[in-house]
Design a protein around this motif. Structure first.
Motif, PDB file in Angstrom:
ATOM      1  N   SER A 171       0.898  -1.286  -0.126  1.00  0.00           N
ATOM      2  CA  SER A 171      -0.055  -0.033  -0.121  1.00  0.00           C
ATOM      3  C   SER A 171       0.763   1.464  -0.105  1.00  0.00           C
ATOM      4  N   ASP A 172       2.083   1.100   0.313  1.00  0.00           N
ATOM      5  CA  ASP A 172       3.013   2.223   0.743  1.00  0.00           C
ATOM      6  C   ASP A 172       4.105   2.437  -0.554  1.00  0.00           C
ATOM      7  N   MET A 173       3.966   1.343  -1.745  1.00  0.00           N
ATOM      8  CA  MET A 173       4.851   1.191  -2.791  1.00  0.00           C
ATOM      9  C   MET A 173       4.710   2.306  -3.754  1.00  0.00           C
ATOM     10  N   ASP A 174       5.969   2.905  -4.006  1.00  0.00           N
ATOM     11  CA  ASP A 174       6.282   3.874  -4.848  1.00  0.00           C
ATOM     12  C   ASP A 174       6.502   3.208  -6.232  1.00  0.00           C
ATOM     13  N   PHE A 175       5.703   2.978  -7.177  1.00  0.00           N
ATOM     14  CA  PHE A 175       5.831   2.171  -8.317  1.00  0.00           C
ATOM     15  C   PHE A 175       6.734   2.781  -9.256  1.00  0.00           C
ATOM     16  N   ASN A 176       7.198   4.067  -9.105  1.00  0.00           N
ATOM     17  CA  ASN A 176       8.058   4.779  -9.885  1.00  0.00           C
ATOM     18  C   ASN A 176       9.325   4.011  -9.538  1.00  0.00           C
ATOM     19  N   GLU A 196       3.759  -4.483 -18.558  1.00  0.00           N
ATOM     20  CA  GLU A 196       2.722  -3.552 -19.083  1.00  0.00           C
ATOM     21  C   GLU A 196       2.021  -2.795 -17.400  1.00  0.00           C
ATOM     22  N   MET A 197       2.544  -3.687 -16.272  1.00  0.00           N
ATOM     23  CA  MET A 197       2.047  -2.790 -15.083  1.00  0.00           C
ATOM     24  C   MET A 197       2.552  -1.512 -14.819  1.00  0.00           C
ATOM     25  N   PHE A 198       3.542  -1.247 -15.385  1.00  0.00           N
ATOM     26  CA  PHE A 198       4.328   0.195 -15.379  1.00  0.00           C
ATOM     27  C   PHE A 198       3.727   1.141 -16.764  1.00  0.00           C
ATOM     28  N   VAL A 199       2.710   1.703 -16.189  1.00  0.00           N
ATOM     29  CA  VAL A 199       1.990   2.807 -17.291  1.00  0.00           C
ATOM     30  C   VAL A 199       1.648   4.012 -16.748  1.00  0.00           C
ATOM     31  N   ALA A 200       1.793   5.035 -17.628  1.00  0.00           N
ATOM     32  CA  ALA A 200       1.674   6.294 -17.199  1.00  0.00           C
ATOM     33  C   ALA A 200      -0.006   6.677 -16.841  1.00  0.00           C
ATOM     34  N   ALA A 221      -3.065   8.928 -14.539  1.00  0.00           N
ATOM     35  CA  ALA A 221      -3.369   9.373 -12.905  1.00  0.00           C
ATOM     36  C   ALA A 221      -3.766   8.108 -12.268  1.00  0.00           C
ATOM     37  N   ASP A 222      -4.219   7.045 -12.710  1.00  0.00           N
ATOM     38  CA  ASP A 222      -4.886   5.871 -12.226  1.00  0.00           C
ATOM     39  C   ASP A 222      -3.721   4.787 -12.214  1.00  0.00           C
ATOM     40  N   ALA A 223      -2.637   5.141 -12.627  1.00  0.00           N
ATOM     41  CA  ALA A 223      -1.602   4.034 -12.928  1.00  0.00           C
ATOM     42  C   ALA A 223      -1.324   3.266 -11.476  1.00  0.00           C
ATOM     43  N   ARG A 224      -1.055   4.012 -10.534  1.00  0.00           N
ATOM     44  CA  ARG A 224      -0.671   3.708  -9.142  1.00  0.00           C
ATOM     45  C   ARG A 224      -1.478   2.678  -8.664  1.00  0.00           C
ATOM     46  N   ASP A 225      -2.913   3.042  -8.626  1.00  0.00           N
ATOM     47  CA  ASP A 225      -4.125   2.247  -8.060  1.00  0.00           C
ATOM     48  C   ASP A 225      -4.126   0.949  -8.778  1.00  0.00           C
ATOM     49  N   SER A 226      -4.058   1.057 -10.052  1.00  0.00           N
ATOM     50  CA  SER A 226      -4.064  -0.036 -11.015  1.00  0.00           C
ATOM     51  C   SER A 226      -2.990  -1.035 -10.647  1.00  0.00           C
ATOM     52  N   ALA A 227      -1.761  -0.713 -10.504  1.00  0.00           N
ATOM     53  CA  ALA A 227      -0.524  -1.498 -10.488  1.00  0.00           C
ATOM     54  C   ALA A 227      -0.827  -2.203  -9.195  1.00  0.00           C
ATOM     55  N   GLU A 228      -1.198  -1.385  -8.123  1.00  0.00           N
ATOM     56  CA  GLU A 228      -1.130  -2.292  -6.639  1.00  0.00           C
ATOM     57  C   GLU A 228      -2.239  -3.355  -6.762  1.00  0.00           C
ATOM     58  N   ALA A 229      -3.478  -2.939  -7.481  1.00  0.00           N
ATOM     59  CA  ALA A 229      -4.527  -4.106  -7.289  1.00  0.00           C
ATOM     60  C   ALA A 229      -4.368  -4.905  -8.024  1.00  0.00           C
TER      61      ALA A 229
END
Length: 688
Positions: A498-503, A554-558, A560-568
């Motif tokens: 939940s705290d992960m910075d996907f960048n 493909e999980m790493f996409v630009a 606004a919703d990218a972070r929530d999508s990657a976490e899910a």
């Protein structure tokens, strides 16, 4: 390109495969292993292969080896010194909360580094990678003297939290190299840049322990090959199913610990896929052991940690291979309770089974197969005068039959039954015990004794089909020939999902991929492509063990919703893997990401190695392939059984057993209720 040669050194035989890239011809050779000097068998096998062609120098040599495995198991490596942060020199001995004997008061444990060879130095990094205590420069001089006085020829430097900041390890390593130039130096952040101090220590120490042995061995090979005009390095098989050049193998020999068995798994996956079976169980029955691996969707099961023996966990990516001491050379014996046992002791290459006439006196699985007619007593590989059948009968009688009040036939049948039961249990351990139904898999049988035991094993666990490769006795060497280059990278993350910075996670992956890609391109090998596979290790907060989860690019996409999508998506993937392994999902659990991993694979030009060179099936017939018949013990009786030369059988045919199918490197047994198919490329398919 010319001729490629692949060599796989086993406990009993050293296997060799030659492949002519111009004509597509494949041929094999086997020579007895020389455990006292493995390089001798290696050079002999190369010469044996090249004797079949005009080429005096091959284009490329690839090698699967058990040198590292044997050195660790027998504690015959270098003399190692260990340098640690002050106060932590005993971590290698303290280990985890385990004991050599779970239910005993006593146990014997000898660490690879005795306490008098463990040296401390004042320094300290924080868990965040900040310098808390700088390296005490005044202690360095004494450190160099201690290492020299210890007689160590290799040193492992393992400092607290060096995976976060390796500056102190690098500085001390430079000093040790300058003061002790003849000593091998292993830095833990290069071997395993991950948390878990104990596992990082044991893996680094094992690497240092193997460096003198593997370096001497590979250097001996290079010198011998150079004298014969071969000036290109040898590609060495790793535990992860990929090959690396000798410079990497010398620096990181711990990556080669399961080198030999890994080759067979690579070939089994390839053979299964060629037959349309993406899900297979690979079983390698060699002279000293039985190695089994589950392959799902064409990918072998992988592990990031393996405890080679008590208190010696090795944390390096490797094919998940279950190994038991049950091979053709496994010794049958009766224990103090009057129960028949088979293995784990092995007769090895010398003296070997009684049948081999090399001084063996203990009955083995091979001897039982000879006595029961399953193996041809007159044409055993490496036994020009034929098997010592009388000696076999006497050994089984005195060591097994008489103590158990059985006939020699009953004792021989019992030896095979016990061996089969042990092997079937190993198959269950990688399938049923992990949530996979073996009835949904095919079984790829290889190794010198693979075809002998295959039908019995599959009856035991319910596998419906057996695939026996064209050269089962040298399949591991074929797998080495087929293998791609492969490098593994990892970095500790240790954050809540939940705290992960996907960048940041993407940057970690990109850095490791860039490093691997550069190494591949600098290798000088001709590669068709370079691929990268990302994974993470995850667990629930508060737990000790983790599971490996695939991370698609493909999980790493630009967006606004990218972070929530990657976490899910990562949460969903973790839950799926966890449910498969443990049968539940902890709904209220906090998901943690411990480690980021990358596998960089350099694809070599595809090797179309499937079977013997043959122009179709013309000129071949069942009658022409038949060598005669002999009495064989099958399913409770002596049956007059037709014997065939497997490589003279016509392709694209079906017939019913019973049958014995012989070839130079192996023998396959088919019972009366077994349908045998020889496909259009020479593969044997047995329907159980």
């Amino acid at each position: 390109m010319g001729v490629m040669v692949a060599i796989d050194i086993g406990g009993t035989f050293t296997d060799a495969v030659g492949f002519d890239t111009d004509t597509g011809r494949v041929w094999v050779a086997k020579v007895p292993s020389t455990p006292a000097d493995p390089a001798k068998a290696f050079i002999l096998s190369v010469a044996e292969v090249l004797s079949e062609v005009d080429d005096e120098v091959p284009e490329l040599i690839l090698h699967g080896t058990t040198v590292g495995t044997n050195a660790l198991l027998q504690h015959r490596g270098g003399t190692v010194g260990l340098i640690t942060t002050r106060g932590f020199r005993d971590i290698i001995e303290l280990g985890r909360r385990t004991r050599p004997q779970n239910y005993g008061l006593f146990g014997r444990y000898e660490p690879l580094v005795p306490r008098e060879h463990r040296f401390e130095i004042t320094e300290r990094m924080t868990a965040a990678g900040d310098t808390l205590v700088p390296v005490a420069q005044e202690e360095l001089a004494g450190l160099g003297k201690d290492i020299a006085a210890s007689g160590a020829d290799a040193v492992a430097i393992v400092l607290l939290h060096s995976y976060r900041n390796p500056a102190h390890e690098i500085a001390i390593g430079e000093y040790v190299r300058a003061q002790c130039p003849d000593v091998f130096v292993t830095l833990s952040h290069e071997v395993l840049p991950e948390r878990r101090e104990f596992e990082r220590t044991t893996t680094s120490v094992a690497n240092a322990f193997l460096q003198p042995v593997m370096s001497d061995y590979l250097q001996s090979l290079d010198l011998s090959l150079t004298e014969q005009g071969y000036d290109r390095g040898v590609l060495v098989m790793q535990s992860n199913g990929g090959v690396i050049d000798t410079s990497v193998a010398r620096k990181f020999p711990v990556r080669t610990v399961l080198s030999g068995p890994a080759g067979g798994v690579v070939a089994a996956a390839r053979y299964g896929a060629e037959q349309g079976f993406r899900n297979v169980i690979a079983g390698d029955v060699g002279g000293t052991s039985f190695d089994v691996t589950l392959i799902k969707d064409g990918r072998p099961a992988m592990s990031v940690s393996r405890e080679l023996e008590y208190n010696l966990p090795l944390r390096v990516p490797m094919i998940d291979i279950a190994t038991i001491g049950a091979g053709g050379g496994s010794i049958a014996w009766v224990d103090a309770a009057g129960l028949l046992q088979v293995g784990p002791q092995s007769a090895g290459a010398r003296p070997g089974p009684v049948a081999f006439r090399r001084g063996g006196t203990e009955p083995t699985v091979t001897d039982a197969n000879v006595f029961l007619g399953r193996l041809n007593a007159q044409s055993l590989l490496g036994v020009p005068s034929g098997a010592d059948v009388e000696g076999v009968s006497q050994a089984i009688s005195s060591r097994v039959a008489e103590p158990l009040d059985l006939s020699v036939t009953e004792a021989a049948v019992g030896i095979l039954a016990v061996a089969n039961t042990r092997m079937a249990a190993a198959i269950s351990s990688v399938s049923l015990e992990r949530g996979y139904d073996p009835r949904e898999f095919a079984y790829v049988a290889f190794g010198g004794a693979g075809g002998l035991m295959a039908v019995d094993l599959c009856k035991e666990v319910g596998i419906p089909k057996v695939l026996v490769p064209p050269f089962p006795g040298v399949t591991s060497a074929l797998g080495v020939l087929m293998a791609d280059l492969r490098l593994e990278y990892s970095q500790s993350v240790s954050e809540r999902l939940s705290d992960m910075d996907f960048n940041d996670l993407e940057a970690i992956f990109d850095s490791m991929i860039a490093s691997g890609t550069k190494t591949m391109r600098d290798s000088g090998e001709l590669l068709a492509s370079i691929d990268a596979f990302r994974t993470v290790e995850m667990y629930y907060e508060g737990q000790t063990h983790s599971v490996v989860v695939d991370v698609p690019a493909e999980m790493f996409v630009a967006g606004a919703d990218a972070r929530d999508s990657a976490e899910a998506e990562l949460a969903e993937r973790f839950d799926e893997v966890y449910l498969k392994g443990y049968g539940l999902v902890v709904a209220q659990g906090t998901r943690m990401v411990s480690t980021a991993r990358v596998s960089v694979v350099g694809r070599r030009e595809a090797i179309p190695v499937l079977g013997p060179t043959r122009d179709g099936g013309d000129g071949y017939s069942m009658e022409g392939a038949r060598k005669g018949s002999r009495k064989v013990w099958m399913q409770g009786d002596w049956i007059e059984t037709p014997v065939y030369d497997r490589h003279l059988l016509p392709w694209s045919i079906e017939f019913e057993g019973p049958a014995i199918l012989e070839q130079v490197d192996s023998t396959t047994v088919a019972y009366g209720d077994t349908k045998v198919t020889v496909d259009s490329q020479g593969m044997l398919i047995l329907e159980v």
